[in-house]
Design a protein around this motif. Structure first.
Motif, PDB file in Angstrom:
ATOM      1  N   ARG A  95      13.330  10.032  92.364  1.00 40.99           N
ATOM      2  CA  ARG A  95      14.375   9.353  93.571  1.00 40.99           C
ATOM      3  C   ARG A  95      13.530   7.745  94.175  1.00 40.99           C
ATOM      4  O   ARG A  95      14.517   6.974  94.217  1.00 40.99           O
ATOM      5  CB  ARG A  95      14.006  10.305  95.258  1.00 40.99           C
ATOM      6  CG  ARG A  95      15.254  11.420  94.488  1.00 40.99           C
ATOM      7  CD  ARG A  95      15.379  12.090  95.808  1.00 40.99           C
ATOM      8  NE  ARG A  95      14.530  13.804  95.449  1.00 40.99           N
ATOM      9  CZ  ARG A  95      13.744  14.058  96.078  1.00 40.99           C
ATOM     10  NH1 ARG A  95      13.205  13.791  97.352  1.00 40.99           N
ATOM     11  NH2 ARG A  95      13.236  15.192  95.966  1.00 40.99           N
ATOM     12  N   THR A  96      12.741   7.768  94.358  1.00 42.23           N
ATOM     13  CA  THR A  96      12.607   6.734  94.283  1.00 42.23           C
ATOM     14  C   THR A  96      12.344   5.087  93.503  1.00 42.23           C
ATOM     15  O   THR A  96      13.006   3.847  93.496  1.00 42.23           O
ATOM     16  CB  THR A  96      10.401   6.297  94.630  1.00 42.23           C
ATOM     17  OG1 THR A  96      10.266   7.344  95.356  1.00 42.23           O
ATOM     18  CG2 THR A  96       9.734   4.520  94.505  1.00 42.23           C
ATOM     19  N   GLY A  97      12.302   5.944  91.965  1.00 43.62           N
ATOM     20  CA  GLY A  97      12.909   4.710  90.760  1.00 43.62           C
ATOM     21  C   GLY A  97      14.323   4.315  91.265  1.00 43.62           C
ATOM     22  O   GLY A  97      14.584   2.952  91.728  1.00 43.62           O
ATOM     23  N   GLU A  98      15.265   5.538  91.276  1.00 41.56           N
ATOM     24  CA  GLU A  98      16.440   5.647  91.514  1.00 41.56           C
ATOM     25  C   GLU A  98      17.033   4.140  93.052  1.00 41.56           C
ATOM     26  O   GLU A  98      18.092   3.531  92.851  1.00 41.56           O
ATOM     27  CB  GLU A  98      17.102   6.581  92.051  1.00 41.56           C
ATOM     28  CG  GLU A  98      17.765   7.215  90.220  1.00 41.56           C
ATOM     29  CD  GLU A  98      18.060   8.528  90.780  1.00 41.56           C
ATOM     30  OE1 GLU A  98      18.065   9.213  92.078  1.00 41.56           O
ATOM     31  OE2 GLU A  98      17.373   9.581  89.890  1.00 41.56           O
ATOM     32  N   GLY A  99      16.372   4.513  93.616  1.00 38.03           N
ATOM     33  CA  GLY A  99      16.379   3.546  95.276  1.00 38.03           C
ATOM     34  C   GLY A  99      16.141   1.799  94.911  1.00 38.03           C
ATOM     35  O   GLY A  99      17.275   1.655  95.230  1.00 38.03           O
ATOM     36  N   LEU A 100      15.010   1.904  94.382  1.00 33.85           N
ATOM     37  CA  LEU A 100      14.660   0.701  94.199  1.00 33.85           C
ATOM     38  C   LEU A 100      15.871  -0.449  92.318  1.00 33.85           C
ATOM     39  O   LEU A 100      15.657  -1.125  93.723  1.00 33.85           O
ATOM     40  CB  LEU A 100      13.176   0.444  93.214  1.00 33.85           C
ATOM     41  CG  LEU A 100      11.882   0.582  93.824  1.00 33.85           C
ATOM     42  CD1 LEU A 100      10.754   1.156  93.724  1.00 33.85           C
ATOM     43  CD2 LEU A 100      12.157  -0.782  95.114  1.00 33.85           C
ATOM     44  N   LYS A 101      16.704   0.417  92.146  1.00 29.98           N
ATOM     45  CA  LYS A 101      17.191   0.306  91.157  1.00 29.98           C
ATOM     46  C   LYS A 101      18.215  -0.590  91.835  1.00 29.98           C
ATOM     47  O   LYS A 101      18.759  -1.294  91.263  1.00 29.98           O
ATOM     48  CB  LYS A 101      17.079   1.398  90.438  1.00 29.98           C
ATOM     49  CG  LYS A 101      18.520   0.855  88.776  1.00 29.98           C
ATOM     50  CD  LYS A 101      18.825   2.033  87.400  1.00 29.98           C
ATOM     51  CE  LYS A 101      19.495   1.326  86.736  1.00 29.98           C
ATOM     52  NZ  LYS A 101      20.202   2.163  86.313  1.00 29.98           N
ATOM     53  N   ARG A 102      18.866   0.509  92.835  1.00 27.56           N
ATOM     54  CA  ARG A 102      19.933   0.293  93.271  1.00 27.56           C
ATOM     55  C   ARG A 102      19.899  -0.423  94.495  1.00 27.56           C
ATOM     56  O   ARG A 102      20.814  -1.718  94.775  1.00 27.56           O
ATOM     57  CB  ARG A 102      20.609   1.043  94.424  1.00 27.56           C
ATOM     58  CG  ARG A 102      21.544   2.118  93.113  1.00 27.56           C
ATOM     59  CD  ARG A 102      22.491   3.491  94.219  1.00 27.56           C
ATOM     60  NE  ARG A 102      20.951   4.329  94.219  1.00 27.56           N
ATOM     61  CZ  ARG A 102      20.196   5.226  95.081  1.00 27.56           C
ATOM     62  NH1 ARG A 102      20.808   5.454  96.604  1.00 27.56           N
ATOM     63  NH2 ARG A 102      19.917   6.621  95.089  1.00 27.56           N
ATOM     64  N   ALA A 103      18.296  -1.380  95.150  1.00 30.09           N
ATOM     65  CA  ALA A 103      18.571  -2.064  95.866  1.00 30.09           C
ATOM     66  C   ALA A 103      18.461  -3.563  95.146  1.00 30.09           C
ATOM     67  O   ALA A 103      18.743  -4.384  95.717  1.00 30.09           O
ATOM     68  CB  ALA A 103      16.698  -1.750  96.705  1.00 30.09           C
TER      69      ALA A 103
END
Length: 158
Positions: A95-103
């Protein structure tokens, strides 16, 4: 080894002098037979090896009967809880990786803010090129000389 008794208020703890650096020359040890006050951390080796342990050491919680690695049931419970914890950690990481990618896709920049504005950076670079020391430039902008020495000219656009 030389022993010195502490005052009676220290509940029998002994102070021992250790060899080595003067900063760490004293070590305090509990009295013989002292037990840990937290029963969840008290672990003691078993007298004979049991299945699943190499040298017969196991964890036995005095407060929770299920956390006893000397029995098959206890090992199963600890293994299941460990697996669940590992699974949850992987979910958090994903989830953290996905959030960073979207940001990053939105253009959000991560990391600390720049100490100097782009204008100040250009000025500092020009002063450094003119021969002024990094320490002098840093003092004028209230930053470290290292901050000035790390500045680079922006890449030329073609």
């Amino acid at each position: 080894m030389r022993r010195a008794l502490l005052p009676a208020t220290d509940h029998g703890w002994t102070r021992r002098r250790c060899r080595g650096s003067p900063a760490a020359d004293t070590r305090y040890e509990p009295p013989e037979g002292a037990r840990c006050l937290n029963p969840a951390v008290e672990a003691r080796p078993q007298s004979r090896p049991r299945s699943g342990t190499r040298r017969g050491a196991g964890f036995r919680s005095l407060a929770d009967a299920w956390a006893d690695t000397t029995t098959a049931h206890g090992r199963l419970m600890v293994t299941i809880l460990g697996g669940l914890a590992e699974f949850e950690r992987e979910l958090i990481r994903a989830r953290t990786g996905e959030g960073l990618k979207r940001a990053r896709e939105r253009g959000v920049r991560s990391g600390p803010k720049h100490k100097l504005t782009p204008h100040q950076q250009r000025e500092a670079l020009a002063r450094r090129e003119a021969g002024e020391s990094c320490a002098e430039i840093g003092r004028s902008y209230n930053v470290s000389h290292s901050t000035i020495s790390r500045l680079r000219a922006p890449p030329e656009r073609t």
